[in-house]
Design a protein around this motif. Sequence first.
Motif: not given
Length: 319
Positions: A25, A148-149, A19-20, A151-152, A144-145, A79
């Motif tokens: 970040e 994560r998008q 995960e980021p 990153f993934r 944050w959403p 985390r």
Amino acid sequence: MLRVHFTAEDLFNVTFAAEPLPLVELASALAAWQRTDEQAVFGRWRLRVSRELPGRARPLLDLLRPDGDNPEFVEPYARTLEEGLAAVREAGPLLTAAQLGRAAARAPGPASWLRALWDRDREAWDALDGALRSAHETVIAPQWPRIRQSFRADVAWRTRLLATHGIKACLAGTHPRAGWSGTVFEVDLPPDYEVRLGGRGLMLMPSPFWTGRPLLAGRPDGSHVLVYPAMTPLPLVGPGPAEGALDALLGRTRAAVLQSLVERRTTSEVARDLAISLPSVSEHTRTLRAAGLITTERDGRAVLHSVTGLGADLLRSGG
């Protein structure tokens, strides 16, 4: 030049972060905010951060510089925000005079509060905690959403790239100046830094904020992390769920640029067809070229772009 020496064991021990990480970040974001590259992508985002970043967070700029070569204690691999802030506090007694000298020499402001940090002054450490919380609340938490998008999507793409074309293609696509000399991964940009992984492997961590060369950092267990620019920087990540796999990976505009280059086109033709600016097309094609998805060549005064086999494979798999 960055040079990373791989052993045979290291080549089989390349992993991706799960995960980021919030403080990593945050460090990347504040460094990217101070940079001047990729204005077509990051220009408006930088202006917004300039307006919104509270004064309480400004002392962080003495620690987090635009080249990303920052004191490791202020961007721990934790985390959650609270775990990260606790790790920052725990690092205080371990800071050395040499680290203070280096941080003070790079800081744009007076070094008095940095000396207070290294002297373990409580008010200075409270100010650091408040600055990190304030900057995170302003710059990271609302996005944050989308972080994560980005990153993934990058991890999903590079995992497939690794499985299909191997580790060399996977790492060479992290930057336009990246490549290999035998089993040595190289990025032909200053400053000079060389490390031997020694069988401990490498963790890959894409950042939707970082715009510079890949950054290498050591971990407490002796392994290393490579932070590199994600394929889709934060300003290009849509506010909602992506409509397709390519949009999730590249962002809608960059995916459209790639799709348009199934036929050979000039920069001006792409800009006209997609109704975007020439600087924006140049930023997108640079990233697509670095990832091995397009090729670029000159024909007189024209600059011609076309999709590679790898790019065509991505278009097929993305529908």
